[in-house]
Motif scaffolding. Sequence first.
Motif, PDB file in Angstrom:
ATOM      1  N   GLY A 168       0.805  -1.219   0.000  1.00 22.36           N
ATOM      2  CA  GLY A 168       0.000   0.000   0.000  1.00 22.36           C
ATOM      3  C   GLY A 168       0.832   1.260   0.000  1.00 22.36           C
ATOM      4  N   VAL A 169       1.877   1.303   0.827  1.00 18.19           N
ATOM      5  CA  VAL A 169       2.661   2.536   0.944  1.00 18.19           C
ATOM      6  C   VAL A 169       3.512   2.806  -0.288  1.00 18.19           C
ATOM      7  CG1 VAL A 169       2.726   2.451   3.471  1.00 18.19           C
ATOM      8  CG2 VAL A 169       4.562   1.360   2.139  1.00 18.19           C
ATOM      9  N   THR A 170       3.651   1.818  -1.170  1.00 20.78           N
ATOM     10  CA  THR A 170       4.423   2.031  -2.397  1.00 20.78           C
ATOM     11  C   THR A 170       3.560   2.564  -3.542  1.00 20.78           C
ATOM     12  OG1 THR A 170       4.075  -0.258  -3.143  1.00 20.78           O
ATOM     13  CG2 THR A 170       6.008   0.176  -1.759  1.00 20.78           C
ATOM     14  N   LEU A 171       2.247   2.682  -3.335  1.00 23.46           N
ATOM     15  CA  LEU A 171       1.356   3.162  -4.382  1.00 23.46           C
ATOM     16  C   LEU A 171       1.345   4.691  -4.422  1.00 23.46           C
ATOM     17  CD1 LEU A 171      -1.677   0.769  -3.773  1.00 23.46           C
ATOM     18  CD2 LEU A 171      -0.090   0.681  -5.708  1.00 23.46           C
ATOM     19  N   PRO A 172       1.130   5.291  -5.577  1.00 23.59           N
ATOM     20  CA  PRO A 172       1.045   6.752  -5.673  1.00 23.59           C
ATOM     21  C   PRO A 172      -0.095   7.293  -4.819  1.00 23.59           C
ATOM     22  CG  PRO A 172       1.259   5.752  -7.854  1.00 23.59           C
ATOM     23  CD  PRO A 172       1.026   4.630  -6.902  1.00 23.59           C
ATOM     24  N   ALA A 174      -0.247   7.234  -1.583  1.00 24.66           N
ATOM     25  CA  ALA A 174      -0.430   6.497  -0.330  1.00 24.66           C
ATOM     26  C   ALA A 174       0.027   7.294   0.882  1.00 24.66           C
ATOM     27  CB  ALA A 174       0.324   5.166  -0.389  1.00 24.66           C
ATOM     28  N   MET A 175       1.029   8.153   0.711  1.00 23.57           N
ATOM     29  CA  MET A 175       1.547   8.907   1.852  1.00 23.57           C
ATOM     30  C   MET A 175       0.479   9.813   2.472  1.00 23.57           C
ATOM     31  SD  MET A 175       4.572   7.977   2.567  1.00 23.57           S
ATOM     32  CE  MET A 175       4.102   6.305   2.083  1.00 23.57           C
ATOM     33  N   ALA A 176      -0.492  10.225   1.669  1.00 21.93           N
ATOM     34  CA  ALA A 176      -1.579  11.037   2.207  1.00 21.93           C
ATOM     35  C   ALA A 176      -2.389  10.245   3.228  1.00 21.93           C
ATOM     36  CB  ALA A 176      -2.489  11.520   1.071  1.00 21.93           C
ATOM     37  N   GLY A 177      -2.461   8.932   3.035  1.00 17.32           N
ATOM     38  CA  GLY A 177      -3.162   8.072   3.983  1.00 17.32           C
ATOM     39  C   GLY A 177      -2.465   8.022   5.329  1.00 17.32           C
ATOM     40  N   LEU A 178      -1.140   7.926   5.313  1.00 18.98           N
ATOM     41  CA  LEU A 178      -0.385   7.921   6.565  1.00 18.98           C
ATOM     42  C   LEU A 178      -0.461   9.281   7.254  1.00 18.98           C
ATOM     43  CD1 LEU A 178       2.790   5.852   5.570  1.00 18.98           C
ATOM     44  CD2 LEU A 178       0.746   5.082   6.785  1.00 18.98           C
ATOM     45  N   GLU A 179      -0.445  10.351   6.436  1.00 17.27           N
ATOM     46  CA  GLU A 179      -0.566  11.691   7.014  1.00 17.27           C
ATOM     47  C   GLU A 179      -1.924  11.857   7.687  1.00 17.27           C
ATOM     48  OE1 GLU A 179      -0.438  16.395   5.620  1.00 17.27           O
ATOM     49  OE2 GLU A 179       0.170  14.806   4.228  1.00 17.27           O
ATOM     50  N   PHE A 250      -5.375   2.739   5.189  1.00 16.52           N
ATOM     51  CA  PHE A 250      -5.465   4.140   4.758  1.00 16.52           C
ATOM     52  C   PHE A 250      -4.544   4.512   3.598  1.00 16.52           C
ATOM     53  CE2 PHE A 250      -7.781   4.569   8.759  1.00 16.52           C
ATOM     54  CZ  PHE A 250      -8.888   5.256   8.280  1.00 16.52           C
ATOM     55  N   PRO A 251      -3.346   3.947   3.464  1.00 14.18           N
ATOM     56  CA  PRO A 251      -2.618   4.211   2.225  1.00 14.18           C
ATOM     57  C   PRO A 251      -3.392   3.753   0.996  1.00 14.18           C
ATOM     58  CG  PRO A 251      -1.120   3.365   3.886  1.00 14.18           C
ATOM     59  CD  PRO A 251      -2.511   3.229   4.450  1.00 14.18           C
ATOM     60  N   LEU A 252      -4.101   2.613   1.106  1.00 15.26           N
ATOM     61  CA  LEU A 252      -4.907   2.119  -0.009  1.00 15.26           C
ATOM     62  C   LEU A 252      -6.112   3.033  -0.249  1.00 15.26           C
ATOM     63  CD1 LEU A 252      -4.888  -1.671   0.939  1.00 15.26           C
ATOM     64  CD2 LEU A 252      -3.681  -0.635  -0.983  1.00 15.26           C
ATOM     65  N   VAL A 253      -6.717   3.510   0.833  1.00 18.04           N
ATOM     66  CA  VAL A 253      -7.880   4.387   0.727  1.00 18.04           C
ATOM     67  C   VAL A 253      -7.543   5.627  -0.095  1.00 18.04           C
ATOM     68  CG1 VAL A 253      -9.318   5.993   2.066  1.00 18.04           C
ATOM     69  CG2 VAL A 253      -9.078   3.617   2.807  1.00 18.04           C
ATOM     70  N   PHE A 254      -6.409   6.252   0.211  1.00 16.65           N
ATOM     71  CA  PHE A 254      -6.032   7.481  -0.494  1.00 16.65           C
ATOM     72  C   PHE A 254      -5.439   7.178  -1.867  1.00 16.65           C
ATOM     73  CE2 PHE A 254      -6.779   9.156   3.635  1.00 16.65           C
ATOM     74  CZ  PHE A 254      -7.090  10.495   3.452  1.00 16.65           C
ATOM     75  N   ALA A 255      -4.781   6.037  -1.992  1.00 15.17           N
ATOM     76  CA  ALA A 255      -4.204   5.678  -3.294  1.00 15.17           C
ATOM     77  C   ALA A 255      -5.290   5.404  -4.329  1.00 15.17           C
ATOM     78  CB  ALA A 255      -3.294   4.456  -3.144  1.00 15.17           C
TER      79      ALA A 255
END
Length: 463
Positions: A168-172, A174-179, A250-255
């Motif tokens: 998930g965190v490697t998808l474009p 995804a960082m917005a999900g962690l934020e 959440f990285p997947l949610v935003f990605a």
Amino acid sequence: MVGAGNIWRMPYVTGDNGGGAFLLAYFILLYLIAVPGLMAETALGRYSQQGLIGTFRMIFGKSRLVGLGLTVPIIIIVLMSYYAPVVGWSLYYTIEAVLGSLTGSNVDPGAIWSDFSGNPWLQIGMHTLTMTIVAGILLLGIRGGIERMTKWMMPFLLVSLIAIAIRGVTLPGAMAGLEFSFNPDWDYLTRGSTWLAALGQALFSTGLGWGIALTMGSYLGRNDDIPLGSGIFTAVGNTSFGLLAIFAVFPLVFAFGISPSSGSQLAFVALTSAFTKMLGGYFWAVLFFVSFFFANLTSAIGISEVGITTYGEESGVTRTKAVLTICAVIWLLGIPSAADSSVLGYLDFLIGNWGLPLATLMIILAAGWVFGARRLRLLSVNRGANMHVPRFWEWVVRFEIPVVVCLIFIAFFADSFSSAPLKTVISIGALAGLVGICLLLTSSTGETPLSRLRDCRKNKELS
């Protein structure tokens, strides 16, 4: 007790309540309330060596207040009635994963959920199959085998969640999900709804106030370590899976452009999206959903056991009749939640936000004020403990937990009443009515309707 509360509920409640702000409130309440409270509930069960009503009868003696012990299993049976359809969701997705329907370049996770959620008969069928499996396991006495299998499955669930999170965190995007998850919106911390949701999740994740800790505590040995085993390890273990689910979801949610406040389907849609992008997606989908289903199934068995044990002890019926009766009641009550997700959402609002905190408050007040926090600490909490709980714990149980829960209730009432007055009044009225009815149905000698029926049956047999 890792299950849907950690992997299904925590991400969507986090999404509905501001992400990082909710997690901050959750961790504060986890260690202020859930951990010390879980120690108290477990220790009370070990001391009494009885179930919920038997423990309340030991504490209150010949009094109508024994009826409070009847209120808790009723709340838990209602909780199980909407938890069972969620277990049915995981069963459906397990079947779909094995059939290969969740992987492939043309798979649309949103459409899969829409087709499933839009078919009430299919959802009722999954709910029925779930409760049939639960009843069968409890009747056939293979619960121990299921629990051993689940212990073996937990590492696979952990590994699959880690793999999903890494992908998930490697998808474009995804960082917005962690934020979103770890950068608090401080405005949410001023809302009573955030704190009550965090309290509800802390109770949902750890099982405090469900009566499970008290029931299982009654089976503990005299020298089992409650502070570490039933307090800290339980809280940390369950919360770790919840946090890992957030890292995965959440990285997947935003990605994939999914709304973080899209509700109870959030984890199912988001996690399924990952498998279409993963190398060996079929393997990971099967591994995750099979492990997830067994974790949910074990939780469902534990929750059902509270009602079954209470009914069996009070009524004196056979184990078989107790299992069939309680499972049938859960199945019947769960049909509306299975057929309509709005019913499930309302019951989660009622029980998760109001019912579980109320049940916790009743157990903690009984333990801290009537039985006595000092007596409980010396006679049960610290017995066999490698890490002794200090006297400060007594203050936490007697004052901090009740006061914090009451303040959160008041703050949430103010928020909820201003935005949804009818829903709030109905919810409070329903729970107040339940407590009142349980107290009225309990005699002045502390006998419940079930125990009176048992005594009448015994008298008829003797005559």
